[in-house]
Design an enzyme around this catalytic site. Structure first.
Site, mmCIF file in Angstrom:
data_model
loop_
_atom_site.group_PDB
_atom_site.id
_atom_site.type_symbol
_atom_site.label_atom_id
_atom_site.label_comp_id
_atom_site.label_asym_id
_atom_site.label_seq_id
_atom_site.Cartn_x
_atom_site.Cartn_y
_atom_site.Cartn_z
ATOM 1 N N TYR A 1 121.193 180.028 78.325
ATOM 2 C CA TYR A 1 120.067 180.613 77.580
ATOM 3 C C TYR A 1 119.728 181.979 78.160
ATOM 4 O O TYR A 1 119.612 182.147 79.373
ATOM 5 C CB TYR A 1 118.861 179.689 77.667
ATOM 6 N N TYR B 1 118.181 186.354 68.197
ATOM 7 C CA TYR B 1 117.280 185.399 68.830
ATOM 8 C C TYR B 1 116.959 184.298 67.845
ATOM 9 O O TYR B 1 115.986 184.377 67.105
ATOM 10 C CB TYR B 1 116.000 186.086 69.316
#
Lengths: 135, 326, 389
Positions: free
Chosen positions: C293, C343
C-alpha cells in the site's frame, strides 16, 4: 537611503515582517487610486450580495502594498522587473494582512523575492518579485 | 449537460482563443503626479523616485517615475466599471457570459504575471491591447469544475515603445459549494463568518477536558479512580482495570518533543501556515498531539524540551500549545 | 469446515473503470460498471453472484449495486471500516463467506469520485458527535487535518531514527512512476519523473513532498471471489489466496497510532506479516512480487521491514539497490500503485496482484509464484498472499 546589492543577500534570508491593518479606507482608497471602480471594492452592500461579509481589496492594491514592502526593504535603486502573483482568499476591513518575505535566489545583479500575505481567512496572496539590484 | 451540448460549448469557447477582447485601450490621462501621489497615499508608499523631483534625482531613475505595479491603473476603465457588465461590452465579457449561461457562474482570479520593461515617466500615454490567450481543458478544482482563461496584455507608449506585459488567469467554474448569498430581505446572517481553527465537538467523553483547559488553564490528564492509571486522549473506560470512574491530574506542562511535521499544504482557513504540528511526551508519561509556537523551523529538534502554554484565539477559544522550554 | 483461509478462496474476476480526475458520472455508475466487468471477466452471469462487500466509506449500497447489475438473491453482504485499511478486509470477508458456504460467488468493490467529489486530501471536518469525530478532534485543532500530516509525523521520526532521506523516498516514487509508463490506464501514463522533478515538487507536510503523496482520482474497481474449486470452471486463471487476514494492533487508532513506544515501526503490519506467513507456510524469500500500500512513499520503506524483506532500518538501502524494479529482488506496484496508477483506495493494488499471478501485468516479471498485497498503512489493515492454482 542605500540599496542592497544582490551579493549581500542569502537564499532563505527573511525580510522584516509587516502586519498591515486593513481598513475600509485602505480598501476603498486603493481601489480608487488604481481606478478600479468595481463595486465590491468600495461598496459593502455589493460585496454582501456576492456572499462576502464585506468589501474586499482589489488585486492592484495588494500588488502595490507588496511592492512597497519589497522596495522599502531593498532600497530605492532596486528595480522591479517582474511580479508573479498567486491569488488566494479575500482581504477585508478588520483583517490584519501578515506580510512576510524571503529571498528565493540571486543570480548576478538579479534577485527573486517571495512575498506571502496571510490573514485569518488563510492565504491572500503569494507573490514572486524579480528585482534588479545595483552591482 | 449532454456530450453533444458540451462539445458545442467547447467549440464555441475555443473560437475566442487568439481574439483581441476589443480595440486598443488608450489611457485617459498621461502618467501624472497627482495620480501617482494618490496611489502612494493609499499604498503607504514613500519611495523618493515616485514622489518628489529632488528625491528622484538621488536615485537611479534621476526623474520622477510611476510605481511599476501601477502599470495597469493607467488604462483602467474607471468610473464606468461600477455599472457592471450585464450586457457584454467586449469579447472577454461575451466569453464569460457564455460560460455563465452554461452553469459556470463562479469566477475567481487565480494568477497574474506582470513584466515591466522599464518604469514609466511623467507625460507618457499608456496604450494596452488585450488578447484571449489560452483556455484550459476542463479542470476539477477545489472551487468546482471549470476552465482557466488566460488573457495577455501588451503595454506600449504613444510612440509604440514597449512598456511591459501582463498575463491574467481566471477560473470560470460551476460552484461545487454555492456561496451563501444574502437574501433580498437583507438577511446578513447568511454572510460567511470569519474562519477560526476547527473546534472539537464537545461530547461526554471529551468535553470535560476542554472545559478544564478553558476554566483552569491547565492540561488535564485523565486518571482512573480505581487503579490510578493515566490515559490520554480521554476514553470512557480504563483499559487497565475496566473501571469507568475517573478524575484528572494537572500536567506540569513539561514535555519533550517526540516527533513533528511542518504542515505547508493544503491550507485551511483559520490556521496560520506553516504550522509545526507535534507529538509530545508529557513529563507524566502520557503522549499528546499539539503544535509548537515561538520556535524557528531550524531550531526544531526531536527530543527538545518544551513547556505548555494555554493559548487564547481571537474568538476566545483556549487550546494548549507548546513552546521551547525557557 | 475449514479452520484457516489457507487455499480456501480465489479471485476469479477483476473489473475496473477508466480512472480520471472528473468521471462525470455517479459513484453508483462507477461501482456497477466495475462490478459488471469483474463478473464478465470471470465468465459467469450476474445472477450467480450472491454476495457483495464494500467499504463503509463507499456511497453505493449493496442492494443498489445488486439491482443495477442484475444480481438476484443474496445471502451475504458486509462493509469494512477504516478507509484504505479495508482493501484486504473486503476479500477476507468474501473469502470467509465462500469458504464456509455462506455464499458462492462474492463481488467486492470500491468506487469513488475521489477528485471531482469528496476529496480525502482536503481533510476532515464535521459536527456530529461520534467516537470517530472525537478521535479526530484530538488532532484537528492543532492543524493535523490531512492524511499527509498524520503520516508525516511517523515518517519524520522513522527517517531521523534510521537516517533515511528524501533521496530514498524519491526512489520509491520514481520507480513506481516508471512502472506507470507501461500502463495506459495509469493517471501518470506518459508523465515520467526525474529526481529533479521529485526534488522540485513542493513540500506538503515535511518530510513529505507532493510526489510522496498518492493522487486523488475518480474510478471503480471490483474483484470476484469464489472457491478455488468453482474457479476452475470459470474463464480466467484464478489467484488463490494462500493466506489472507485483517490486522489491528494493540493501541491502534485510525491514522493516529501515536501512543505506542516505537513510532518508527508498523506493528499492525508486523502482525499481518506473522499471520500470512504462518497461514501460508511461506516466508519473505518466497514472495516474487508485491503491491504494498503506497498512499505515501515512506509507507513502502516501513512495510518492507515489517514483512521481513530487510531488517529494521535497512529499507533505505533496499530501495536504493533498485530492488523494487521489474528485474529487482521484489518488483513492487508494477502498475504504478496508488502513487502513479490511481488512488482506488488500495483495491486496484489487489487487482494488480491478481494480474501478476495471471502473468498479465503491464510490467510482468518472470516466474511469479507468490504475490503479497497489503492494505492501508497507519490504519487497521490486512494482507494477502496470492499463489497459483
Amino acid at each position: 537611503m542605500t540599496t542592497l546589492k544582490a551579493n549581500e543577500l542569502e537564499t532563505g534570508q527573511a525580510l522584516p515582517d509587516l502586519d498591515f491593518k486593513t481598513t475600509t479606507t485602505v480598501v476603498a482608497g486603493g481601489a480608487i487610486a488604481s481606478r478600479d471602480y468595481t463595486p465590491v471594492h468600495h461598496d459593502k452592500a455589493a460585496a454582501i450580495s456576492q456572499g462576502l461579509p464585506d468589501m474586499f481589496m482589489n488585486i492592484l492594491t495588494t500588488q502595490g502594498i507588496c511592492s512597497r514592502y519589497v522596495t522599502d526593504w531593498a532600497g530605492p535603486d532596486a528595480i522591479v522587473t517582474r511580479v508573479k502573483t498567486k491569488l488566494g482568499g479575500p482581504n477585508m476591513p478588520g483583517d490584519t494582512l501578515k506580510i512576510r518575505g524571503k529571498v528565493l535566489s540571486t543570480d548576478g545583479d538579479a534577485a527573486e523575492i517571495e512575498v506571502t500575505g496571510n490573514n485569518a481567512w488563510g492565504n491572500h496572496v503569494t507573490a514572486t518579485f524579480s528585482l534588479r539590484l545595483p552591482a | 449537460m449532454s456530450d453533444e451540448k458540451k462539445q458545442a460549448l467547447e467549440a464555441e469557447i475555443r473560437s475566442y482563443v487568439g481574439k483581441p477582447i476589443g480595440p486598443e485601450v488608450i489611457g485617459r490621462d498621461p502618467v501624472n503626479e497627482p495620480m501617482i501621489r494618490q496611489w502612494c497615499d493609499a499604498m503607504g508608499e514613500s519611495h523618493p523616485a515616485y514622489l518628489d523631483v529632488d528625491g528622484a534625482k538621488g536615485t537611479v531613475h534621476g526623474e520622477i517615475v510611476a510605481p511599476p505595479t501601477m502599470l495597469q491603473a493607467w488604462v483602467m476603465e474607471g468610473w464606468d466599471m461600477h455599472e457592471g457588465y450585464d450586457e457584454p461590452k467586449n469579447e472577454q465579457h461575451r466569453l464569460h457570459k457564455l460560460l455563465a449561461d452554461n452553469g459556470y457562474t463562479g469566477v475567481l482570479g487565480t494568477n497574474t504575471e506582470e513584466n515591466y520593461t522599464r518604469y514609466l515617466k511623467l507625460g507618457e500615454t499608456v496604450k494596452a491591447l488585450t488578447v484571449i490567450d489560452e483556455i484550459s481543458e476542463e479542470k476539477a478544482t477545489g472551487a468546482g469544475i471549470g476552465y482557466f482563461i488566460t488573457t495577455k496584455t501588451a503595454f506600449e507608449n504613444q510612440d509604440g515603445e514597449e512598456l511591459g506585459s501582463m498575463s491574467f488567469r481566471v477560473l470560470r467554474f460551476k460552484p461545487a459549494n454555492p456561496q451563501p448569498t444574502a437574501s433580498a430581505a437583507g438577511g446578513e446572517e447568511a454572510v460567511a463568518q470569519k474562519p477560526s481553527r476547527i473546534k472539537p465537538p464537545m461530547g461526554h467523553d471529551n468535553g470535560w477536558w476542554w472545559e478544564r483547559v478553558a476554566d483552569d488553564g491547565v492540561i488535564p490528564i485523565q486518571r482512573c479512580t480505581s487503579c490510578e492509571k493515566l490515559r490520554h486522549p480521554p476514553r470512557p473506560m480504563c483499559d487497565g482495570c475496566g473501571h469507568q470512574g475517573f478524575d484528572s491530574i494537572d500536567a506540569s506542562g513539561k514535555a519533550t518533543l517526540t516527533t513533528y511535521t511542518v504542515v505547508h499544504y493544503p491550507q485551511f482557513p483559520g490556521y496560520e501556515y506553516p504550522i509545526i504540528s507535534i507529538i509530545v511526551d508529557l513529563e507524566e508519561g502520557e503522549r499528546m498531539a499539539s503544535s509548537l509556537i515561538d520556535c524557528e523551523r531550524e531550531d526544531v529538534k526531536i527530543g527538545m524540551a518544551l513547556e505548555a502554554v494555554i493559548h487564547e484565539d481571537d474568538d476566545g477559544f483556549k487550546i494548549p500549545l507548546f513552546k521551547p522550554a525557557s | 469446515m475449514p479452520t484457516t483461509l489457507h487455499n480456501e478462496a480465489a479471485i476469479a474476476g477483476i473489473g475496473q473503470t477508466a480512472y480520471s480526475k472528473n468521471s462525470g458520472v455517479s459513484e453508483l455508475q462507477l461501482a456497477t460498471e466495475a462490478v459488471r466487468a469483474a463478473i464478465d471477466d470471470a465468465g459467469i452471469h450476474p445472477s450467480e453472484v450472491d454476495g457483495l462487500v464494500t467499504y463503509t466509506m463507499d456511497s453505493s449500497d449493496e442492494v443498489e449495486v445488486a439491482r443495477t447489475v442484475g444480481i438476484g438473491d443474496m445471502t451475504y453482504w458486509s462493509q469494512v471500516n477504516y478507509g484504505g485499511g479495508a482493501a484486504v478486509g473486503l476479500i477476507t470477508h468474501a473469502a470467509m463467506a465462500v469458504a464456509t458456504g455462506q455464499a458462492k460467488n462474492v463481488v467486492v468493490y470500491r468506487a469513488l469520485n475521489g477528485r471531482s467529489g469528496q476529496r480525502m486530501g482536503q481533510g476532515v471536518s464535521g459536527n456530529i458527535i461520534s467516537s470517530d469525530l472525537i478521535h479526530w478532534s484530538w488532532y484537528m485543532p492543532f492543524g493535523l487535518l490531512t492524511p499527509a500530516s498524520w503520516i508525516a509525523l511517523q515518517a519524520n521520526l522513522y527517517m531521523e531514527k534510521y537516517g533515511a532521506t528524501s533521496e530514498h523516498l524519491a526512489h520509491v516514487a520514481i520507480t513506481q512512476r516508471m512502472h506507470a509508463q507501461n500502463n495506459p490506464n495509469a493517471a501518470m501514463y506518459g508523465k515520467p519523473m526525474t529526481m529533479d522533478d521529485y526534488m522540485n515538487s513542493r513540500m506538503v507536510c515535511e518530510p513529505l513532498r507532493l510526489f510522496d503523496c498518492c493522487q486523488e482520482d475518480d474510478g471503480g474497481v471490483a474483484l470476484l471471489i469464489t472457491t478455488p474449486e468453482r474457479a476452475k470452471d470459470m474463464k480466467q486463471k484464478p489467484a488463490v489466496m494462500r493466506a489472507v487476514t485483517q490486522a489491528s494492533f494493540e493501541g491502534q487508532e485510525q491514522m493516529t497510532s501515536f501512543y505506542r513506544d516505537d513510532l518508527a515501526a508498523l506493528p499492525e503490519m508486523e502482525l499481518a506479516a506473522k499471520i500470512v506467513y504462518e497461514m501460508s507456510g511461506l516466508g519473505p524469500k518466497d514472495i516474487d512480487a508485491s503491491c504494498l500500500y503506497d498512499a505515501f512513499t515512506p509507507e513502502i520503506l516501513m512495510q518492507l521491514e515489517a514483512f521481513g524483506f530487510c531488517g529494521k532500518g535497512e529499507a533505505k538501502d533496499f530501495v536504493t539497490a533498485d530492488s523494487l524494479t521489474i528485474g529487482g529482488a521484489l518488483p513492487n506496484n508494477t502498475h504504478g500503485g496508488l502513487l502513479s496508477e490511481a488512488y482506488m483506495h488500495g483495491v486496484n493494488n489487489i487487482a494488480e496482484g491478481v494480474r501478476l499471478i495471471r502473468g498479465e501485468s503491464c510490467n510482468q516479471p518472470e516466474n511469479v509464484e507468490h504475490v503479497l498485497v497489503t492494505s492501508g498503512v497507519g490504519v487497521p489493515t490486512g494482507a494477502v498472499i496470492f499463489g497459483q492454482a
